[in-house]
Design a protein around this motif. Sequence first.
Motif, PDB file in Angstrom:
ATOM      1  N   ASN A   1       0.982  -1.194  -0.037  1.00  0.00           N
ATOM      2  CA  ASN A   1      -0.367  -0.367  -0.169  1.00  0.00           C
ATOM      3  C   ASN A   1       1.176   1.480  -0.027  1.00  0.00           C
ATOM      4  OD1 ASN A   1      -2.327   1.166   0.073  1.00  0.00           O
ATOM      5  ND2 ASN A   1      -2.963   1.103   2.248  1.00  0.00           N
ATOM      6  N   TYR A   2       1.590   0.950   0.683  1.00  0.00           N
ATOM      7  CA  TYR A   2       2.793   2.356   1.124  1.00  0.00           C
ATOM      8  C   TYR A   2       3.674   2.380  -0.592  1.00  0.00           C
ATOM      9  CZ  TYR A   2       6.696   5.199   2.103  1.00  0.00           C
ATOM     10  OH  TYR A   2       7.772   6.156   2.560  1.00  0.00           O
ATOM     11  N   LEU A   3       4.079   1.319  -0.815  1.00  0.00           N
ATOM     12  CA  LEU A   3       4.126   1.860  -2.635  1.00  0.00           C
ATOM     13  C   LEU A   3       3.397   2.338  -3.589  1.00  0.00           C
ATOM     14  CD1 LEU A   3       6.596  -1.989  -3.166  1.00  0.00           C
ATOM     15  CD2 LEU A   3       7.603   0.689  -3.315  1.00  0.00           C
ATOM     16  N   THR A   4       2.389   2.134  -3.822  1.00  0.00           N
ATOM     17  CA  THR A   4       1.447   2.547  -4.526  1.00  0.00           C
ATOM     18  C   THR A   4       1.359   3.978  -4.645  1.00  0.00           C
ATOM     19  OG1 THR A   4      -0.157   2.955  -3.158  1.00  0.00           O
ATOM     20  CG2 THR A   4      -0.381   1.055  -4.026  1.00  0.00           C
ATOM     21  N   ILE A   5       2.215   4.723  -3.638  1.00  0.00           N
ATOM     22  CA  ILE A   5       2.355   6.479  -3.623  1.00  0.00           C
ATOM     23  C   ILE A   5       3.143   6.737  -5.040  1.00  0.00           C
ATOM     24  CG2 ILE A   5       3.716   8.582  -2.755  1.00  0.00           C
ATOM     25  CD1 ILE A   5       3.019   6.988  -0.147  1.00  0.00           C
ATOM     26  N   THR A   6       4.531   5.487  -5.296  1.00  0.00           N
ATOM     27  CA  THR A   6       5.353   5.580  -6.910  1.00  0.00           C
ATOM     28  C   THR A   6       5.188   4.217  -7.500  1.00  0.00           C
ATOM     29  OG1 THR A   6       6.465   4.688  -5.588  1.00  0.00           O
ATOM     30  CG2 THR A   6       6.991   6.681  -5.311  1.00  0.00           C
ATOM     31  N   ARG A   7       4.057   3.954  -7.284  1.00  0.00           N
ATOM     32  CA  ARG A   7       3.763   3.161  -8.844  1.00  0.00           C
ATOM     33  C   ARG A   7       2.094   2.712  -8.263  1.00  0.00           C
ATOM     34  NH1 ARG A   7       7.481  -1.141  -9.795  1.00  0.00           N
ATOM     35  NH2 ARG A   7       6.090  -1.802 -11.044  1.00  0.00           N
ATOM     36  N   LEU A   8       1.598   3.747  -9.078  1.00  0.00           N
ATOM     37  CA  LEU A   8       0.002   3.585  -9.512  1.00  0.00           C
ATOM     38  C   LEU A   8      -0.468   2.034 -10.127  1.00  0.00           C
ATOM     39  CD1 LEU A   8      -0.088   7.372 -10.441  1.00  0.00           C
ATOM     40  CD2 LEU A   8      -0.637   6.572  -8.086  1.00  0.00           C
ATOM     41  N   ASP A   9       0.690   1.311 -11.040  1.00  0.00           N
ATOM     42  CA  ASP A   9       0.378   0.563 -11.472  1.00  0.00           C
ATOM     43  C   ASP A   9       0.000  -0.539 -10.955  1.00  0.00           C
ATOM     44  OD1 ASP A   9       3.115   0.340 -11.009  1.00  0.00           O
ATOM     45  OD2 ASP A   9       3.523  -0.885 -12.544  1.00  0.00           O
ATOM     46  N   ILE A  10       0.195  -0.510  -9.913  1.00  0.00           N
ATOM     47  CA  ILE A  10      -0.503  -1.870  -8.794  1.00  0.00           C
ATOM     48  C   ILE A  10      -1.120  -1.566  -7.737  1.00  0.00           C
ATOM     49  CG2 ILE A  10       1.952  -2.692  -8.447  1.00  0.00           C
ATOM     50  CD1 ILE A  10       2.216  -1.635  -5.649  1.00  0.00           C
ATOM     51  N   SER A  11      -2.098  -0.602  -7.878  1.00  0.00           N
ATOM     52  CA  SER A  11      -3.021   0.118  -7.125  1.00  0.00           C
ATOM     53  C   SER A  11      -4.126  -0.537  -7.176  1.00  0.00           C
ATOM     54  CB  SER A  11      -3.800   1.576  -7.483  1.00  0.00           C
ATOM     55  OG  SER A  11      -2.303   2.994  -7.306  1.00  0.00           O
ATOM     56  N   PHE A  12      -4.856  -0.859  -8.211  1.00  0.00           N
ATOM     57  CA  PHE A  12      -5.889  -1.658  -8.368  1.00  0.00           C
ATOM     58  C   PHE A  12      -6.383  -3.252  -6.970  1.00  0.00           C
ATOM     59  CE2 PHE A  12      -8.801  -4.570 -10.008  1.00  0.00           C
ATOM     60  CZ  PHE A  12     -10.306  -4.351  -9.492  1.00  0.00           C
ATOM     61  N   ALA A  13      -4.727  -3.869  -7.316  1.00  0.00           N
ATOM     62  CA  ALA A  13      -4.576  -5.284  -6.819  1.00  0.00           C
ATOM     63  C   ALA A  13      -4.168  -5.092  -5.635  1.00  0.00           C
ATOM     64  CB  ALA A  13      -3.007  -5.432  -8.018  1.00  0.00           C
ATOM     65  N   VAL A  14      -3.687  -4.000  -5.296  1.00  0.00           N
ATOM     66  CA  VAL A  14      -3.856  -3.762  -3.528  1.00  0.00           C
ATOM     67  C   VAL A  14      -4.643  -3.359  -2.812  1.00  0.00           C
ATOM     68  CG1 VAL A  14      -2.526  -2.593  -1.884  1.00  0.00           C
ATOM     69  CG2 VAL A  14      -0.767  -2.650  -3.609  1.00  0.00           C
ATOM     70  N   GLN A  15      -5.604  -2.317  -3.385  1.00  0.00           N
ATOM     71  CA  GLN A  15      -6.957  -2.853  -2.709  1.00  0.00           C
ATOM     72  C   GLN A  15      -7.415  -3.837  -2.957  1.00  0.00           C
ATOM     73  OE1 GLN A  15      -9.539  -2.088  -5.594  1.00  0.00           O
ATOM     74  NE2 GLN A  15     -10.990  -2.171  -3.310  1.00  0.00           N
ATOM     75  N   GLN A  16      -7.419  -4.842  -4.080  1.00  0.00           N
ATOM     76  CA  GLN A  16      -7.770  -5.179  -4.028  1.00  0.00           C
ATOM     77  C   GLN A  16      -8.281  -7.192  -2.437  1.00  0.00           C
ATOM     78  OE1 GLN A  16     -10.952  -7.022  -5.929  1.00  0.00           O
ATOM     79  NE2 GLN A  16     -10.800  -5.011  -5.993  1.00  0.00           N
ATOM     80  N   VAL A  17      -6.339  -6.802  -2.449  1.00  0.00           N
ATOM     81  CA  VAL A  17      -5.693  -7.658  -1.552  1.00  0.00           C
ATOM     82  C   VAL A  17      -6.392  -7.058   0.082  1.00  0.00           C
ATOM     83  CG1 VAL A  17      -4.160  -9.177  -3.197  1.00  0.00           C
ATOM     84  CG2 VAL A  17      -3.291  -6.720  -1.661  1.00  0.00           C
ATOM     85  N   SER A  18      -6.213  -5.336  -0.127  1.00  0.00           N
ATOM     86  CA  SER A  18      -6.622  -5.331   1.030  1.00  0.00           C
ATOM     87  C   SER A  18      -8.489  -5.086   1.618  1.00  0.00           C
ATOM     88  CB  SER A  18      -6.001  -3.389   1.017  1.00  0.00           C
ATOM     89  OG  SER A  18      -5.250  -3.278   0.844  1.00  0.00           O
ATOM     90  N   GLN A  19      -8.923  -5.728   0.430  1.00  0.00           N
ATOM     91  CA  GLN A  19      -9.777  -6.381   1.049  1.00  0.00           C
ATOM     92  C   GLN A  19     -10.371  -7.782   2.246  1.00  0.00           C
ATOM     93  OE1 GLN A  19     -12.742  -6.293  -1.722  1.00  0.00           O
ATOM     94  NE2 GLN A  19     -12.076  -4.716  -2.462  1.00  0.00           N
TER      95      GLN A  19
END
Length: 156
Positions: free
Chosen positions: A25-43
């Motif tokens: 989740n912290y990495l999504t600041i500079t790696r927007l390409d993983i935002s959706f996938a990280v949001q999915q696993v965060s659930q």
Amino acid sequence: MLSFARGGRASVNPSLYRQLVGSLNYLTITRLDISFAVQQVSQFMQAPRHLHFAAVRRIIRYLKGTSSRGLFFPKSKKQDRVSKSSTESEYRAMSSAYSEITWLRGLLGELGFSQLQSTPFHADNTSAIQIAANPVFHERTKHNEVDCHSIRESFH
């Protein structure tokens, strides 16, 4: 790492899962390409399963293979001041924006494009707007530097 819960479903160590997902989740600041996938696993932070952990591992493998990608901020720097409240930081931002507008209007005037109308200035922090609009020097805002108070002159 894996333990079996009732019903034969494989569950994962929740604290390890949370740690990995938090890092992603912290990495999504500079790696927007993983935002959706990280949001999915965060659930699934409360009760992660093996399938969810496999998805996290897949994201990590993707990151390893694409380490040269990401957003880089070469012009960024640490802030030279730290605000103690959101009102103060909004007030500083308003002052900075006002200075930029003043400079741009001056530049346009020198280039022969004089501005006949005032430039709209929008702000959404009520406290910062009240401080800017009130010419009385407040005890609560005495720590703000004098250069920040230049925005008050625009309200009068």
